[in-house]
Design a protein around this motif. Structure first.
Motif, mmCIF file in Angstrom:
data_model
loop_
_atom_site.group_PDB
_atom_site.id
_atom_site.type_symbol
_atom_site.label_atom_id
_atom_site.label_comp_id
_atom_site.label_asym_id
_atom_site.label_seq_id
_atom_site.Cartn_x
_atom_site.Cartn_y
_atom_site.Cartn_z
ATOM 1 N N LYS A 1 84.347 -15.177 -30.923
ATOM 2 C CA LYS A 1 85.462 -15.256 -29.966
ATOM 3 C C LYS A 1 84.980 -15.024 -28.543
ATOM 4 N N LEU A 2 84.091 -14.030 -28.376
ATOM 5 C CA LEU A 2 83.574 -13.736 -27.043
ATOM 6 C C LEU A 2 82.757 -14.903 -26.508
ATOM 7 N N ARG A 3 81.942 -15.485 -27.354
ATOM 8 C CA ARG A 3 81.120 -16.628 -26.944
ATOM 9 C C ARG A 3 81.990 -17.779 -26.441
ATOM 10 N N GLN A 4 83.047 -18.088 -27.180
ATOM 11 C CA GLN A 4 83.946 -19.157 -26.757
ATOM 12 C C GLN A 4 84.582 -18.849 -25.406
ATOM 13 N N ARG A 5 84.965 -17.596 -25.222
ATOM 14 C CA ARG A 5 85.610 -17.190 -23.969
ATOM 15 C C ARG A 5 84.660 -17.319 -22.789
ATOM 16 N N ILE A 6 83.414 -16.831 -22.953
ATOM 17 C CA ILE A 6 82.443 -16.872 -21.857
ATOM 18 C C ILE A 6 82.041 -18.309 -21.550
ATOM 19 N N LEU A 7 81.821 -19.113 -22.582
ATOM 20 C CA LEU A 7 81.432 -20.500 -22.350
ATOM 21 C C LEU A 7 82.562 -21.288 -21.688
ATOM 22 N N ARG A 8 83.802 -21.003 -22.052
ATOM 23 C CA ARG A 8 84.940 -21.680 -21.424
ATOM 24 C C ARG A 8 85.004 -21.334 -19.940
ATOM 25 N N TRP A 9 84.778 -20.044 -19.632
ATOM 26 C CA TRP A 9 84.750 -19.627 -18.229
ATOM 27 C C TRP A 9 83.630 -20.342 -17.482
ATOM 28 N N ALA B 1 76.159 -18.589 -18.047
ATOM 29 C CA ALA B 1 76.991 -18.220 -19.193
ATOM 30 C C ALA B 1 76.385 -18.773 -20.485
ATOM 31 N N ALA B 2 75.933 -20.029 -20.438
ATOM 32 C CA ALA B 2 75.339 -20.646 -21.613
ATOM 33 C C ALA B 2 74.048 -19.936 -22.018
ATOM 34 N N LEU B 3 73.226 -19.566 -21.031
ATOM 35 C CA LEU B 3 71.968 -18.890 -21.323
ATOM 36 C C LEU B 3 72.213 -17.517 -21.928
ATOM 37 N N ALA B 4 73.159 -16.761 -21.378
ATOM 38 C CA ALA B 4 73.462 -15.430 -21.905
ATOM 39 C C ALA B 4 73.904 -15.500 -23.353
ATOM 40 N N MET B 5 74.788 -16.446 -23.650
ATOM 41 C CA MET B 5 75.284 -16.571 -25.021
ATOM 42 C C MET B 5 74.206 -17.103 -25.965
ATOM 43 N N GLU B 6 73.308 -17.947 -25.451
ATOM 44 C CA GLU B 6 72.213 -18.443 -26.291
ATOM 45 C C GLU B 6 71.269 -17.311 -26.672
ATOM 46 N N VAL B 7 70.900 -16.490 -25.686
ATOM 47 C CA VAL B 7 69.975 -15.395 -25.950
ATOM 48 C C VAL B 7 70.587 -14.403 -26.938
ATOM 49 N N LEU B 8 71.822 -13.976 -26.685
ATOM 50 C CA LEU B 8 72.464 -13.023 -27.586
ATOM 51 C C LEU B 8 72.680 -13.642 -28.968
#
Length: 223
Positions: free
Chosen positions: A20-28, A40-47
């Motif tokens: 859910k958090l990933r979707q929210r951050i990527l949408r932002w 945003a994409a890089l942060a979610m990819e790394v995590l």
């Protein structure tokens, strides 16, 4: 042979919360565009990559990411290069620095939504005791597989296990040593910080016809 993993409720809550958090951050990021989208994409990819590897790897990165998110206003440029686990310094130290910088960078543009990460942090804190005890579902499934395929095998079975991160490698090694005493002295780990001489000796021992080693754990330094 496929390994079946039955996740515990606490683990599923972390996975669902991250999704859910990933979707929210990527949408932002998509709405903001430009460098914010990239960051945003890089942060979610790394995590996400750390989460796929192991709970311990993810927990370490999430904590440093949150430290950067709360205190990282000094970060002014976007980290754009993913580090190599086989670099000149500790691979885990490199990932720690990257996640802290990503958190600090995101804090510049997303300061009013830090609470979005609190739910994930809460669920992860509930999972932490299981990680410390080494009873998370992925390690349990892997240990059961080793017990069946290696410990109970009649022949001289050998297996190589690749993992991207040193944190995951060390967790697997600790799990084998703790849960499978029958493999004592028959398991070795090799990663980017392993000395050249020891690495060669380990590979030679594992590859020989009368190999004493049954399980070789390694990062992509040997891929």
């Amino acid at each position: 042979v496929p390994i079946s993993i039955q996740f515990q409720p606490a683990e599923l809550k972390v996975l669902e919360s991250f999704s859910k958090l990933r979707q929210r951050i990527l949408r932002w990021g998509i709405d903001a565009g430009g460098e914010r989208h990239t960051g945003a994409a890089l942060a979610m990819e790394v995590l996400g990559r750390r989460l796929l590897s192991s709970w311990i790897a993810f927990d370490t990165s999430f904590q440093t990411f949150m430290a950067g998110l709360r205190n990282g206003s000094e970060v002014k440029t976007l980290p754009t290069v993913l580090p190599s686990a086989a670099g000149t310094e500790s691979g885990e130290l490199t990932w720690e620095r990257l996640t802290r910088r990503l958190g600090g960078w995101l804090a510049r543009y997303y300061p009013h939504h830090i609470s979005a990460f609190d739910e994930l942090g809460h669920h992860l804190s509930q999972l932490s005791p299981q990680m410390v005890d080494g009873i998370d579902s992925r390690r349990v499934a892997w240990i059961d597989w080793l017990r069946q395929e290696i410990c109970q095998a009649s022949g001289a079975e050998r297996v190589v296990v690749f993992t991207e991160y040193v944190a995951t490698l060390e967790a697997l090694l600790a799990a084998v040593n703790h849960h499978l005493p029958a493999l004592a002295g028959r398991v070795e780990a090799v990663h980017g910080q392993t000395g050249t001489a020891r690495r060669r000796a380990t590979l030679a021992s594992f590859s020989s016809a009368d190999a004493e080693l049954s399980v070789l754990l390694c990062t992509d330094v040997l891929a």
